[in-house]
Design an enzyme around this catalytic site. Structure first.
Site, PDB file in Angstrom:
ATOM      1  CG  ASN A  20      -2.224  -0.799   0.864  1.00 44.33           C
ATOM      2  OD1 ASN A  20      -3.038  -0.378   0.036  1.00 44.33           O
ATOM      3  ND2 ASN A  20      -2.384  -1.950   1.499  1.00 44.33           N
ATOM      4  CG  ASN A 109      -6.339   0.950   8.938  1.00 43.64           C
ATOM      5  OD1 ASN A 109      -5.256   0.646   8.430  1.00 43.64           O
ATOM      6  ND2 ASN A 109      -7.131   0.047   9.489  1.00 43.64           N
ATOM      7  CG  HIS A 111     -10.175  -3.529   8.135  1.00 39.43           C
ATOM      8  ND1 HIS A 111      -9.307  -4.083   9.045  1.00 39.43           N
ATOM      9  CD2 HIS A 111     -11.261  -4.342   8.105  1.00 39.43           C
ATOM     10  CE1 HIS A 111      -9.853  -5.169   9.562  1.00 39.43           C
ATOM     11  NE2 HIS A 111     -11.037  -5.354   9.007  1.00 39.43           N
TER      12      HIS A 111
HETATM   13  C1  GRF Z   1      -3.367  -5.384   3.623  1.00 40.46           C
HETATM   14  O1  GRF Z   1      -4.439  -6.252   3.349  1.00 40.46           O
HETATM   15  C2  GRF Z   1      -3.824  -4.351   4.602  1.00 40.46           C
HETATM   16  O2  GRF Z   1      -5.144  -3.979   4.455  1.00 40.46           O
HETATM   17  C3  GRF Z   1      -3.639  -5.093   5.878  1.00 40.46           C
HETATM   18  O3  GRF Z   1      -2.375  -5.685   5.721  1.00 40.46           O
HETATM   19  C4  GRF Z   1      -2.265  -6.114   4.372  1.00 40.46           C
HETATM   20  C5  GRF Z   1      -0.851  -5.909   3.867  1.00 40.46           C
HETATM   21  O4  GRF Z   1      -0.653  -4.617   3.403  1.00 40.46           O
HETATM   22  N1  GRF Z   1      -3.855  -4.283   7.043  1.00 40.46           N
HETATM   23  P1  GRF Z   1       0.711  -4.063   2.757  1.00 40.46           P
HETATM   24  O5  GRF Z   1       1.048  -4.898   1.559  1.00 40.46           O
HETATM   25  O6  GRF Z   1       1.801  -4.177   3.822  1.00 40.46           O
HETATM   26  O7  GRF Z   1       0.428  -2.635   2.400  1.00 40.46           O
END
Ligand code: GRF
Length: 188
Positions: A20, A109, A111
């Protein structure tokens, strides 16, 4: 004055992969972005997200295991760097009520469920177990209550019979990447 001076300064908190973060960073380089990624803080030393932010020369910090230490130091950095908004992105700890109150800037956030359904962990497994037809993701404001703040944006994903936790999480992650920058732009 350069346009970037008008953009909101974002701090990203993460614990792991940082997909993200990468996606927010990519969006921040486009014309329609109202934000720049200014600071990245991880509660884990070797989080992949931190390696990425360092490679992009973003100010990056890994701060201890103890949450009280993490929060105290993060708050100092947020103030020092005049951060406008905090984005949690794969940040696997719960921020204390005191931190949220002291911060005085929006915290958001992403989620991986259609909140208010499935707050907390193992969202994909729970949606599959309950034979839900849809799951998805939610960008929301962070309050001191877990995954309970006001919803900014939400997007559905169909759960197919053949889906398992892994395939569903991959599909939802793609949609997270679609809505998180848009949700952030919305509150900038
Ligand atoms: C994602 O699904 C996020 O929503 C959750 O952790 C997962 C990994 O996210 N909280 P990222 O690849 O580290 O951004």
């Amino acid at each position: 004055m350069a346009i970037s001076n008008f953009k909101k300064k974002i701090a990203v908190f993460l614990s792991g992969e940082g997909s993200n973060l990468k996606n927010l960073y990519k969006f921040s380089k486009t014309k329609r972005s109202k934000f720049t990624i200014h600071l990245v803080i991880s509660n884990k030393k070797n989080a992949k997200g931190i390696l990425f932010s360092k490679s992009k020369k973003i100010k990056s910090y890994s701060i201890g295991k103890k949450m009280s230490v993490f929060e105290k130091n993060s708050l100092l950095l947020i103030r020092e760097e005049n951060i406008d908004i905090i984005c949690l992105a794969g940040f696997m700890r719960i921020l204390s009520k005191e931190f949220v109150q002291k911060c005085k800037i929006p915290i958001i956030n992403i989620h991986p469920s259609l909140l208010p359904k499935y707050k907390g962990l193992h969202t994909h497994a729970r949606a599959i177990k309950n034979k839900d037809q849809f799951s998805g993701c939610t960008a929301h404001h962070v309050t001191s209550k877990l995954d309970a703040g006001k919803i900014i944006l939400q997007k559905k994903v169909k759960i197919l019979k053949k889906d398992n936790e892994i395939t569903l999480s991959k599909k939802i992650l793609k949609v997270e990447h679609q809505i998180y920058p848009i949700a952030l732009n919305k509150i900038c």
